[in-house]
Design a protein around this motif. Structure first.
Motif, PDB file in Angstrom:
ATOM      1  N   GLY A 160       0.784  -1.233   0.000  1.00  0.00           N
ATOM      2  CA  GLY A 160       0.000   0.000   0.000  1.00  0.00           C
ATOM      3  C   GLY A 160       0.813   1.278   0.000  1.00  0.00           C
ATOM      4  N   ASP A 161       2.113   1.209  -0.304  1.00  0.00           N
ATOM      5  CA  ASP A 161       2.935   2.430  -0.266  1.00  0.00           C
ATOM      6  C   ASP A 161       2.992   3.177  -1.601  1.00  0.00           C
ATOM      7  OD1 ASP A 161       4.775   1.065  -1.862  1.00  0.00           O
ATOM      8  OD2 ASP A 161       6.246   0.796  -0.263  1.00  0.00           O
ATOM      9  N   GLY A 162       2.275   2.696  -2.612  1.00  0.00           N
ATOM     10  CA  GLY A 162       2.193   3.415  -3.886  1.00  0.00           C
ATOM     11  C   GLY A 162       3.337   3.163  -4.858  1.00  0.00           C
ATOM     12  N   THR A 163       4.202   2.199  -4.595  1.00  0.00           N
ATOM     13  CA  THR A 163       5.319   1.916  -5.502  1.00  0.00           C
ATOM     14  C   THR A 163       4.800   1.431  -6.854  1.00  0.00           C
ATOM     15  OG1 THR A 163       6.776   1.361  -3.660  1.00  0.00           O
ATOM     16  CG2 THR A 163       7.397   0.496  -5.819  1.00  0.00           C
ATOM     17  N   LYS A 164       5.447   1.897  -7.922  1.00  0.00           N
ATOM     18  CA  LYS A 164       5.118   1.484  -9.289  1.00  0.00           C
ATOM     19  C   LYS A 164       6.307   0.744  -9.888  1.00  0.00           C
ATOM     20  CE  LYS A 164       1.843   5.036 -10.695  1.00  0.00           C
ATOM     21  NZ  LYS A 164       1.566   6.010 -11.752  1.00  0.00           N
ATOM     22  N   TYR A 165       6.034  -0.031 -10.959  1.00  0.00           N
ATOM     23  CA  TYR A 165       7.112  -0.727 -11.659  1.00  0.00           C
ATOM     24  C   TYR A 165       6.827  -0.781 -13.146  1.00  0.00           C
ATOM     25  CZ  TYR A 165       4.240  -5.022 -11.985  1.00  0.00           C
ATOM     26  OH  TYR A 165       3.262  -5.944 -12.264  1.00  0.00           O
ATOM     27  N   LYS A 166       7.889  -1.041 -13.915  1.00  0.00           N
ATOM     28  CA  LYS A 166       7.744  -1.205 -15.364  1.00  0.00           C
ATOM     29  C   LYS A 166       8.753  -2.238 -15.841  1.00  0.00           C
ATOM     30  CE  LYS A 166      10.021   1.528 -18.342  1.00  0.00           C
ATOM     31  NZ  LYS A 166       9.967   2.348 -19.428  1.00  0.00           N
ATOM     32  N   ILE A 167       8.471  -2.808 -17.023  1.00  0.00           N
ATOM     33  CA  ILE A 167       9.315  -3.848 -17.608  1.00  0.00           C
ATOM     34  C   ILE A 167       9.745  -3.400 -19.002  1.00  0.00           C
ATOM     35  CG2 ILE A 167       9.439  -6.263 -18.339  1.00  0.00           C
ATOM     36  CD1 ILE A 167       6.824  -6.723 -16.716  1.00  0.00           C
ATOM     37  N   ASP A 168      11.021  -3.549 -19.302  1.00  0.00           N
ATOM     38  CA  ASP A 168      11.530  -3.385 -20.665  1.00  0.00           C
ATOM     39  C   ASP A 168      12.085  -4.729 -21.111  1.00  0.00           C
ATOM     40  OD1 ASP A 168      10.946  -0.687 -20.560  1.00  0.00           O
ATOM     41  OD2 ASP A 168      13.025  -0.051 -20.294  1.00  0.00           O
ATOM     42  N   ILE A 169      11.861  -5.080 -22.384  1.00  0.00           N
ATOM     43  CA  ILE A 169      12.465  -6.279 -22.973  1.00  0.00           C
ATOM     44  C   ILE A 169      13.676  -5.811 -23.776  1.00  0.00           C
ATOM     45  CG2 ILE A 169      12.170  -8.230 -24.546  1.00  0.00           C
ATOM     46  CD1 ILE A 169       9.148  -8.087 -23.963  1.00  0.00           C
ATOM     47  N   VAL A 170      14.831  -6.429 -23.509  1.00  0.00           N
ATOM     48  CA  VAL A 170      16.090  -5.985 -24.102  1.00  0.00           C
ATOM     49  C   VAL A 170      16.749  -7.146 -24.836  1.00  0.00           C
ATOM     50  CG1 VAL A 170      18.335  -4.933 -23.619  1.00  0.00           C
ATOM     51  CG2 VAL A 170      16.371  -4.401 -22.153  1.00  0.00           C
ATOM     52  N   LYS A 201      22.313  -4.711 -26.506  1.00  0.00           N
ATOM     53  CA  LYS A 201      21.509  -4.132 -25.415  1.00  0.00           C
ATOM     54  C   LYS A 201      20.417  -3.187 -25.931  1.00  0.00           C
ATOM     55  CE  LYS A 201      24.962  -4.844 -21.874  1.00  0.00           C
ATOM     56  NZ  LYS A 201      24.869  -6.244 -22.055  1.00  0.00           N
ATOM     57  N   LYS A 202      19.789  -3.573 -27.035  1.00  0.00           N
ATOM     58  CA  LYS A 202      18.727  -2.768 -27.631  1.00  0.00           C
ATOM     59  C   LYS A 202      17.382  -3.079 -26.980  1.00  0.00           C
ATOM     60  CE  LYS A 202      16.252  -1.907 -31.875  1.00  0.00           C
ATOM     61  NZ  LYS A 202      15.891  -2.433 -33.175  1.00  0.00           N
ATOM     62  N   VAL A 203      16.690  -2.038 -26.516  1.00  0.00           N
ATOM     63  CA  VAL A 203      15.354  -2.217 -25.950  1.00  0.00           C
ATOM     64  C   VAL A 203      14.393  -2.469 -27.115  1.00  0.00           C
ATOM     65  CG1 VAL A 203      13.485  -1.139 -24.653  1.00  0.00           C
ATOM     66  CG2 VAL A 203      15.860  -0.758 -23.962  1.00  0.00           C
ATOM     67  N   VAL A 204      13.747  -3.637 -27.128  1.00  0.00           N
ATOM     68  CA  VAL A 204      12.836  -3.978 -28.212  1.00  0.00           C
ATOM     69  C   VAL A 204      11.382  -3.673 -27.868  1.00  0.00           C
ATOM     70  CG1 VAL A 204      14.361  -5.696 -29.240  1.00  0.00           C
ATOM     71  CG2 VAL A 204      12.710  -6.416 -27.525  1.00  0.00           C
ATOM     72  N   LYS A 205      11.065  -3.577 -26.571  1.00  0.00           N
ATOM     73  CA  LYS A 205       9.701  -3.235 -26.160  1.00  0.00           C
ATOM     74  C   LYS A 205       9.736  -2.642 -24.756  1.00  0.00           C
ATOM     75  CE  LYS A 205       5.204  -3.514 -26.853  1.00  0.00           C
ATOM     76  NZ  LYS A 205       4.451  -3.370 -28.060  1.00  0.00           N
ATOM     77  N   LYS A 206       9.024  -1.524 -24.587  1.00  0.00           N
ATOM     78  CA  LYS A 206       8.913  -0.883 -23.274  1.00  0.00           C
ATOM     79  C   LYS A 206       7.498  -1.069 -22.753  1.00  0.00           C
ATOM     80  CE  LYS A 206      12.358   2.708 -23.783  1.00  0.00           C
ATOM     81  NZ  LYS A 206      12.664   4.100 -23.456  1.00  0.00           N
ATOM     82  N   GLY A 207       7.394  -1.451 -21.499  1.00  0.00           N
ATOM     83  CA  GLY A 207       6.094  -1.560 -20.859  1.00  0.00           C
ATOM     84  C   GLY A 207       5.761  -0.265 -20.147  1.00  0.00           C
ATOM     85  N   GLY A 208       4.500  -0.102 -19.808  1.00  0.00           N
ATOM     86  CA  GLY A 208       4.068   1.076 -19.070  1.00  0.00           C
ATOM     87  C   GLY A 208       4.235   0.869 -17.573  1.00  0.00           C
ATOM     88  N   TRP A 209       4.023   1.918 -16.817  1.00  0.00           N
ATOM     89  CA  TRP A 209       4.132   1.845 -15.362  1.00  0.00           C
ATOM     90  C   TRP A 209       2.836   1.304 -14.774  1.00  0.00           C
ATOM     91  CZ3 TRP A 209       8.512   2.633 -12.669  1.00  0.00           C
ATOM     92  CH2 TRP A 209       9.566   3.285 -13.321  1.00  0.00           C
ATOM     93  N   GLY A 210       2.971   0.438 -13.778  1.00  0.00           N
ATOM     94  CA  GLY A 210       1.816  -0.110 -13.064  1.00  0.00           C
ATOM     95  C   GLY A 210       2.130  -0.193 -11.580  1.00  0.00           C
ATOM     96  N   TYR A 211       1.106  -0.252 -10.759  1.00  0.00           N
ATOM     97  CA  TYR A 211       1.302  -0.337  -9.310  1.00  0.00           C
ATOM     98  C   TYR A 211       1.682  -1.747  -8.890  1.00  0.00           C
ATOM     99  CZ  TYR A 211      -0.556   4.332  -8.662  1.00  0.00           C
ATOM    100  OH  TYR A 211      -0.742   5.689  -8.694  1.00  0.00           O
TER     101      TYR A 211
END
Length: 135
Positions: free
Chosen positions: A71-81, A86-96
């Protein structure tokens, strides 16, 4: 009036039969499934995790991650590399961080290696992740 209706019915019936016959064949041919290639693995509380490499056996890669924030409001996101370059092929959005799986899918090169970069914004939390390919 009875003539046109009678002519329309036979023309419609074969079309329905052809559609029904083609339906199951197309469904069976297009049916695939997800195959786990890495994980699930978890990481001690962190704000950044670059996972180990994994190699998909098809051109469709799906990665999942989750975390819990209490319940502290931390968010996370995932990138596929892509590992090479080391090329980022897909970026995910932020989620709780609520404990639910976040999914990011990408079109990739079968046989090439990839990894995830998982970022947390807020406090450090335990992260769990896995990767699958679709075939």
């Amino acid at each position: 009036m009875a003539g046109p209706a009678a002519e329309a019915a036979p023309a419609h019936a074969p079309a329905a039969s052809q559609h029904t016959a083609a339906g199951p064949a197309n469904t069976a041919a297009a049916k695939g499934s997800w195959h786990l290639i890495w994980g699930p693995q978890s990481h001690r509380p962190t704000k950044y995790w670059a996972t180990p490499d994994f190699v998909p056996r098809s051109g469709t890669l799906g990665v999942n991650a989750r975390c819990w924030n209490g319940g502290d409001g931390t968010k996370y996101k995932i990138d596929i590399v892509q590992t090479q370059g080391k090329k980022v092929v897909k970026k995910g959005g932020w989620g709780y961080c609520t404990g639910g799986w976040m999914t990011v899918k990408a079109s990739v090169k079968s046989g090439s290696s990839y990894y995830m970069r998982i970022y947390l914004s807020g406090k450090a939390h335990t992260v769990e992740a896995k990767a699958s390919y679709y075939r």
